[in-house]
Design an enzyme around this catalytic site. Structure first.
Site, PDB file in Angstrom:
ATOM      1  CG  ASN A 114     176.010  31.220  73.739  1.00 54.15           C
ATOM      2  OD1 ASN A 114     176.079  31.211  72.511  1.00 54.15           O
ATOM      3  ND2 ASN A 114     176.454  32.230  74.455  1.00 54.15           N
ATOM      4  CG  HIS A 116     180.514  34.398  76.460  1.00 53.76           C
ATOM      5  ND1 HIS A 116     179.814  35.398  75.825  1.00 53.76           N
ATOM      6  CD2 HIS A 116     181.345  35.010  77.338  1.00 53.76           C
ATOM      7  CE1 HIS A 116     180.210  36.568  76.305  1.00 53.76           C
ATOM      8  NE2 HIS A 116     181.141  36.358  77.222  1.00 53.76           N
ATOM      9  CB  SER A 143     182.632  29.739  79.059  1.00 52.86           C
ATOM     10  OG  SER A 143     183.695  30.376  79.727  1.00 52.86           O
ATOM     11  CG  ASP A 152     176.937  35.763  78.075  1.00 51.76           C
ATOM     12  OD1 ASP A 152     176.431  34.955  77.273  1.00 51.76           O
ATOM     13  OD2 ASP A 152     177.416  36.857  77.727  1.00 51.76           O
TER      14      ASP A 152
END
Length: 195
Positions: A114, A116, A143, A152
């Protein structure tokens, strides 16, 4: 003359919920001859997501289903089946605004990444830009991390810093961080796919 050897590319699914600007960056990078991945499917929880239309125009397979009225388990089972039918190796979340269940993440261990909009572990979750400005931070950024059951919280694979300048609002900062995201995400996905 040597025969060109075709190397199989790592098969990537992109999950999105909106316009898909990070998806566009990932797809664009995938066209390079030396890119180790190919985007084979774009999936969304929003059938009217603008990113799906763009992906379809590029000839990429698309899948969508709204979880409304059917529940998360049914929705995620259908999503999982679509990804497995496409023989996906890696799932890249790109503005996908749903939390994946622990069960779904466990079915794809160390295979979901992912992007972020903060320098994790700072500012997990939402409203990252406003929170960074309110804290008086000199810089923020983005990130790319592995998705785990913790929000996260997975291992960070790469980051890019973006300065916070006087007069910044959450919107102006978000626009500059997004530019950094578009550079960082293809680099990190390429490295992750080539591992």
């Amino acid at each position: 003359m040597a025969e060109k050897v075709s190397v199989a590319k790592v098969r990537v699914a992109i999950l999105l919920s909106g316009r898909g600007s990070n998806m566009m960056a990932l797809v664009g990078a995938s066209h390079a001859d030396d890119c180790p991945y190919a985007v084979v499917i774009v999936a969304s929880d929003k059938p009217d997501a603008p990113g799906l239309a763009w992906a379809g125009e590029q000839g990429i397979a698309c899948w969508s289903l709204s979880p409304k009225g059917i529940g998360k388990p049914v929705y995620e089972a259908a999503l999982d089946a679509a990804l497995r039918d496409a023989s996906v190796d890696i799932i890249a979340l790109a503005g996908y605004m749903r939390l994946l269940s622990d069960e779904f993440v466990a079915r794809w261990p160390q295979q979901i990444i992912n992007i972020h909009p903060s320098l994790l572990p700072k500012y997990k979750g939402l409203d990252t830009h406003a929170r960074a400005i309110a804290a008086g931070d000199a810089f923020t950024g983005c990130s790319v991390h592995i998705v785990t059951e913790e929000l996260d919280g997975g291992a960070v694979l790469g980051q890019a810093e973006v300065p916070i300048v006087p007069g910044d609002t959450a919107d102006t900062l978000a626009a500059r961080v997004l530019i950094a995201e578009h550079r960082l995400y293809p680099q990190i996905l390429s490295s992750f796919a080539a591992r």
